[in-house]
Design an enzyme around this catalytic site. Structure first.
Site, PDB file in Angstrom:
ATOM      1  N   LYS A  84       8.505  64.211   4.648  1.00  0.00           N
ATOM      2  CA  LYS A  84       9.241  63.377   5.716  1.00  0.00           C
ATOM      3  C   LYS A  84      10.267  64.065   6.106  1.00  0.00           C
ATOM      4  CE  LYS A  84      12.349  59.390   5.884  1.00  0.00           C
ATOM      5  NZ  LYS A  84      13.834  59.296   5.314  1.00  0.00           N
ATOM      6  N   ASN A  85      10.903  64.931   5.586  1.00  0.00           N
ATOM      7  CA  ASN A  85      12.198  65.834   5.863  1.00  0.00           C
ATOM      8  C   ASN A  85      11.932  67.064   6.665  1.00  0.00           C
ATOM      9  OD1 ASN A  85      14.518  63.963   5.222  1.00  0.00           O
ATOM     10  ND2 ASN A  85      13.453  64.171   3.307  1.00  0.00           N
TER      11      ASN A  85
END
Length: 160
Positions: A84-85
């Site tokens: 996600k990051n």
């Protein structure tokens, strides 16, 4: 004499990950953590992987909670965080210890090859392994994955 191909990890997803599967490829093994000041290196590690995977480089992330308790999550949480990051697609192992008596056997071997100064002292310490499984070099947490020191070592490792 042992080399990196003699060791195996477990993937974040639970499957076995023998390093001999990477025979013929250079491997940059990095102990990682999700809550560290160096965590943004995930972005550079992914860039390095994308730029060099077709040339024979494997980046291998090894989550570790031994430095400041900065990797407290489960394997599923670690994987989700990295995707996600930082868009991480390179292989990641399950959490492992990288120092002391409980260190993963690969880390015991690599730390022995690196010598006293080359042992992991914090998150995002890096070991470079050659295409033949031989230990090449180590890089401290501060060494940027896309910086000149690692780039030069990778060029040499990938040329062999």
């Amino acid at each position: 004499m042992a080399n990196a191909h003699d060791f195996a990890f477990t993937r974040l997803s639970g499957e076995e990950l023998p390093l001999k599967d990477f025979d013929g490829k250079a491997i940059l093994v990095v102990n990682t953590a999700s809550e560290c000041g160096y965590t943004p290196q995930y972005e550079e590690l992914e860039a390095l992987w994308q730029a060099n995977k077709d040339k024979g480089l494997v980046v291998l992330g090894v989550p570790c909670n031994q430095f400041g308790g900065q990797e407290p999550g489960s394997e599923a949480e670690i994987g989700a965080f990295c995707r996600k990051n930082y868009g991480v697609t390179f292989p990641m192992t399950a959490k492992n210890d990288v120092k002391g008596k409980t260190a993963h056997p690969f880390y015991k071997w690599a730390s022995g090859e690196a010598g006293l100064l080359g042992k992991p002292k914090w998150n995002f310490h890096k070991f470079l392994i050659g295409r033949d499984g031989a230990f090449i070099d180590w890089f401290s947490s501060q060494t940027k994955p896309t910086g000149p020191k690692i780039r030069k070592a990778l060029e040499q490792a990938l040329a062999n």
